[in-house]
Structures are given as structure tokens and as C-alpha cells.
Design an enzyme around this catalytic site. Structure first.
Site, PDB file in Angstrom:
ATOM      1  CG  ASP A  92      -0.212   0.040   2.718  1.00  0.00           C
ATOM      2  OD1 ASP A  92       0.779  -0.482   2.858  1.00  0.00           O
ATOM      3  OD2 ASP A  92      -0.716   0.655   3.481  1.00  0.00           O
ATOM      4  CD  GLU A 106       4.311   0.630   6.958  1.00  0.00           C
ATOM      5  OE1 GLU A 106       5.278   0.633   7.629  1.00  0.00           O
ATOM      6  OE2 GLU A 106       3.934   1.484   6.178  1.00  0.00           O
TER       7      GLU A 106
END
Lengths: 372, 372
Positions: free
Chosen positions: A89, A145
Site C-alpha cells: 500500500d 502498513e
């Protein structure tokens, strides 16, 4: 008519679908292709699908999917097993100008994710092509994350399938480090130190007690505190104790009855979370101290053969990681870990995020050297 | 049809219209009637209309209206002229339970405005009935005291018709004082004292400079500062210097580059606004100091015959007003002023706002004694 419907069900690339990832492309093109599949946190499905499809033909890997997190393992019976991990991400894109799609300017690849951390993910994918690596590998491509830890794919593995990771001797997190090795990480604790007063009209403060004035003592103890520098596995972790927030007062004519100093303690990985909390409690004794969050650090494990081999093979500088990263999650599972990846960490989340092409290439080369 | 329209134009009390005020009613009933015409700031028209209608028959008064502010003057050629002033707006009502309409419980009249300050306005209106007062009187009933000063009716008089007030020797503001005399008022200054640092990641604070830590010195100077007590016209004004707000920090992992301490200085009326600002600048020299607002105090003028006569006639205690009130506006027009009114100022704006009936009656009696 029924046939027509069946035809419609045949999978064909829709206009919005990303092109398949070509793992044989050079690492720069692969980084660009990964970045161009926009995957802001909570929207990782397309990039996860693309990586899963790219790994599928690789017969030396066994792939497990948990949500939009992938674990791909070799099972070659090697003496050593190493995790290579990276999140898929990114933080949100900039809008004006937008920092996707990627573009090349001289020796830099520009765009969201080039640094944090699709460059590192591209290096992982290049390593995944090595069919006979010198040690067994566990690749982790994980979601979530950049946001609250409840969304973190590494946490989901920890909770649901720790066996996929716990058998490793060592882990490399491919977060940007400018292609040097940053070992372990410091722990981070956030606490609120509260002073309590008695509210009164500020024209008649003798009827109250000023909580902000009391905070002077909290700030004085912070100023006097001498943070330690601790050597762990040969790396110097420089601790830090700081006020990162202060707030008090409810109106311009009211003696404040409460002041809150938010303190952030960054501590070396020789200390446990409990050690750190006890130290903060002690430093601010006499005040109301509430630990808001506390995440322990990670030892780099540079006394272990797996880590020593990694560092020797790469032939790059090794320093302590002063920030906190997900290497701490590996440490919590008993797996020492280092950070190693292309890109300047100061450009992570930056509007002008860009990664030098030579760093992408040298990180790939170093990793392949190690796996040869 | 035309006649019907004309009939409709004839003024008759609409169901929502308040009953006319009866100035001959006792002061408690009059207070209740004034309170029951709800007049939260910016909604004073109905109560202003009612007061204007009640004053209209009184031939010894000349009434001037500015917005929802009324000035009613006697012109009897007396040696002395005194202002009696009060605001007609209130803070918002409480909702659960609502604190209007007023009700009587034992010796207390309960309800929004009973203390702040329709009790005082009722006492003014009783005084307005005195056709041959011992001194010339200037009654002021003004709007917008409880909100931003731009709405303050006293300010509007200052700006548009200062002549209506400036010829007075003395002023009495009927704000609640528990029916003692509170002379003059302190000035109030609000300043922001800013420390500036350099932002950095809190894991690497040595790359920055912590602005919150620097605020320790600001708080230390506040703690060390010994506020003066100053005697002005025989009354003791107790000064105060306080932090009333502090704010710094933008995130839990960032070394803050800015911290703002909001300081409130309450100063005796022997000091000018410039004196007060200079003192604050001096106290925080080395920091960035911005004066946000500064309103000078008011001398009580107890050395003047008009004030002495008032205090002697009332025969009540006299103390310094430690807060800031609109008496400062009179002082700014060269008219010394005191505060004197029924009700406990600590119950102003309070959910349980209520005024002892004996205080309403004694305030009225004292004022009438003085005007006899």
C-alpha cells in the site's frame, strides 16, 4: 442467449484492469508498473491480484493469501530461511500535480510509491524469480502498513498464520534506507503526562490553581533528561525523550484546570516495553502518567550467522535504524530483522517522491548476489 | 376592503407580544417580567420595545434610541449628573431544564437574567420613576454586552452619540456584585508568547529543535513573576499574570516547531494599556510576543464627590472590582464608574442562576435613598 451469457462470463481484461506484471522486465520498469497500479491503503486488491498472478507460474513457490496479503515460500530444505518483506500500500496521491503515473526524469523514477516502497517490492519480485536460492526464502507482500495497525497484513499473519513466518532465521524489510542496511529499530512509547489544577476566573486566579504553570516542571524534567545511546549487536541506538504535544486551557479568561504534555520516548531495542514504561513513570513521578501506546524495538541480530551473511554479501554500510518499522513485528515473532531498500526515506510520503534508478539496480544486484 | 386593511393595521397585542411592563409593580415582579421577555444577545428588540414603551409616559425623561439601546436623560439642571447603566441581553437559556420562565423558590427568584442582569435593570427602572431626583440622571439600557464587543450598545453610543454620556460626573453599572459596591475594574491583556523550533522526526530529534521544550522558560518566568497589588483611590487591585492556554505539536512522531503560550495579564487601573503591553513585552523578552487584545481598566473615582456621595448614601461595603466590566468604557469616556447590583456574580451564566429577593429590594432601596 444462454451462450451469450456464458461468453460474457469468460474473463477478459476490462478497460480498467492493470496489465499483467512482467517479472522479467528490468527492476525500474517493474517498479513503475507496480506504482502505476494505484494502491492507497484499503485499496490494495488490484495490486495484490497482479502480484499473485505473476507469482502463480513460479513452481518453486507456495503462495498463501490472507486478505490482500501474500506469503510465498520456497521449500528447498536449505540450512537457513530468510524473510523478504514489503508492504504494497501507499499513502494517498498528491493532487496538484498528481504524482502518478510514474515518469522518468534523468536518473530518477518519480511517483507515489517509488520510494515507499514499491521499489523494494520490485526488488523482492526480482528475487522471487531465483529458482535455486542459496537459502530458503519467505516472501511477504502485505497490505495496510500506512494506516492503523489493525489493517496491517503482517499483523494478520502474526494472528492467523504465524507458522508461515516463525520458522525464519532472519528477516529483511525492504523499506527505503538509501540502499544501506539499517539494523533493527528503536521502540516507541507515547505517554500523556497530566497536571491538574482548579479552574477559576483569570481575574481572580487566587481562587484556583493553574495547571499550565505546573507543566513547567514536566518540561523541566524533559529538558534535564539525558537520553542514553545504547550499543546493541554492535549498532548504536540513540534514544530520545521529547514532548511532541502540549495542550491546556479552555478560554482566554479561565485559569486552566488541566494541562496535557504528550511525551514520545524512543528507546533502544535492549529495553522491553515494560522497561520503557517504567522509566517514563519514574521520570514523571508525581504526575498522572498514562501510556497511550508502546511498541518495542527490534534487535538487528547481527551476532547471528544469517544476518552476518546478509551484510557480508551486500557489502554496504550498516547503521542502527533510529525510527520504528515493522521489523519490530518480526522481532516480536522471534525473528531478528534489518531494513534494506532503495530510496531516500526522507522522500517517503513526500510530494516529490522519487527514487534514483541506480539505487533500484544496486539493491537488486546486492540481493541477487546474496541469493546466488 | 380598504377599511378592513386599515383595521388590520390597528396595533393590537399579538399572541406572542409581551405584556406591557408595569413600572409601578414591585421590583421582584418587574425583574421577573423583564426576564420573561427572552432577550438572548442579538434578539433584544422586544425587551427594548417594552422598556421604551414603559419610559414613554415619564415626562421628566428624554429618550434616545440607537438600535436596541436606549438612553433616557433628566434635564433638571442639577449640580451633578450620574449614569445608571445596564445591559438588556442575556446569555442563552439552559435547555434541560429550561431556566425561563422565572419562578420563585422561597427567597430566590430563579431564571436566566435574574442575576445578569435584569435584576439591575429593574432597579434602574424603579429609579426612573423618581421624577425629582437629587442629581441629574442618564439611564442607559443597552444591547449586546454578552457577545463580541462590536455588538455592544455602549460602544455604539461611544461611537455615535458620546455627548449623551460624556457630561456625566460618575457612572454606576448595575452588574451583579451581591449588592456591595465594586469600584472601577482591572484591565485585561491577552498575549501570545511563541517559541519557534525546527520540525524533525521524533526518532531523530537531533535533526530538529523542540519548541515545546523551549516553552519551559516561558512557564518558568510566569511562575517566578510576582504580581503587584496596587491601591487606586483607596481600593486594592490585585494583579494577575497567568497562562490561560498552551498549544504545541502536530503529530505524535514529530518534533514540534512551534509552541504558543497564551498569557492573560490583569492589571490595576493605574496602568495604561501601553504600560501593560510594555510590561508583558519585557517579561517575555527573547520570545515572539503578540498582543491579541488589551482593554484598559477603570479607576473607581472614589476621590470624587459624586462617587463619595453614592457610597455614603448606600452605606454598603466598597471593594475593588477584580474583573473587567463595561465600567472601563465609561472610564474611556472620562467618567469614573463603579459596579453595584443585586445577585451573586458567580451565578451569572450559571444553569442555576437565581437572585435573592432581599438583594433586589435592598438595591432598590439604596438607590432610592441616594436619589431622594
Amino acid at each position: 442467449m444462454a451462450n451469450d451469457l456464458d461468453d460474457n462470463r469468460t474473463h477478459e481484461a476490462a478497460p480498467g484492469d492493470p496489465a499483467p506484471l512482467d517479472l522479467t522486465a528490468d527492476v525500474v520498469s517493474l517498479t513503475a508498473a507496480l506504482c502505476d497500479i494505484e494502491s492507497v491503503s484499503r485499496d490494495e486488491q488490484r495490486v495484490c491480484d497482479a502480484i499473485e498472478s505473476a507469482l502463480e507460474p513460479l513452481e518453486h513457490l507456495t503462495v498463501t493469501r490472507i486478505g490482500n496479503t501474500l506469503v510465498a515460500r520456497t521449500e528447498l530444505g536449505r540450512d537457513e530461511r530468510v524473510v523478504l518483506a514489503g508492504h504494497i500500500d501507499t499513502v494517498p496521491l498528491t493532487v496538484d500535480p498528481p504524482n502518478l503515473p510514474t515518469h522518468r526524469e534523468g536518473d530518477d523514477l518519480w511517483g507515489r510509491g517509488t520510494v515507499d516502497m514499491k521499489g523494494g517490492v520490485a526488488v523482492q519480485l526480482k528475487a522471487a524469480l531465483v529458482a535455486e536460492p542459496s537459502r530458503d526464502l519467505t516472501f511477504v507482500f502485505y497490505e495496510g502498513e500506512e494506516i492503523d495497525s489493525e489493517y496491517n497484513g503482517l499483523l494478520h499473519i502474526q494472528q492467523q498464520r504465524p507458522d508461515l513466518i516463525e520458522d525464519a532465521d532472519f528477516a529483511v524489510l525492504l523499506e527505503p534506507t538509501g540502499s544501506i542496511v539499517e539494523g533493527g529499530c528503536k521502540g516507541t512509547l507515547r505517554a500523556e503526562v497530566v497536571t491538574k489544577g482548579i479552574a477559576a476566573h483569570s481575574a481572580r486566579p487566587w481562587n484556583g490553581h493553574n495547571a499550565i504553570h505546573d507543566a513547567a516542571e514536566v518540561l523541566a524534567r524533559l529538558a534535564e533528561y539525558q537520553p542514553e545511546t545504547v550499543v546493541v549487536d554492535g549498532l548504536e541506538y540513540r534514544e530520545a525523550m521529547n514532548a511532541v504535544g502540549i495542550t491546556g486551557g479552555i478560554a482566554g479568561n479561565v485559569i486552566p484546570d488541566r494541562c496535557v504534555v504528550t511525551v514520545n520516548y524512543r528507546y533502544a531495542p535492549d529495553k522491553s516495553e515494560d522497561d520503557a514504561a517504567a522509566l517514563v513513570d519514574q521520570l514523571f513521578s508525581g504526575f498522572v502518567v498514562t501510556i497511550k501506546d508502546n511498541a518495542g524495538g527490534a534487535r538487528p541480530g547481527l551476532d547471528l550467522p544469517a544476518a552476518q551473511g546478509f551484510v557480508a554479501a551486500l557489502g554496504v554500510d550498516v547503521v542502527a535504524k533510529q525510527g520504528w518499522t515493522d521489523v519490530a513485528r518480526f522481532a516480536a515473532m522471534g525473528v531478528p530483522a534489518v531494513n534494506f531498500g532503495p530510496g531516500d526515506p526522507n522522500l517517503a510520503h513526500h510530494d516529490e517522491e522519487r527514487c534514483p534508478v541506480p539505487q533500484l539496480e544496486s539493491a537488486e544486484a546486492a540481493l541477487l548476489r546474496w541469493l546466488a
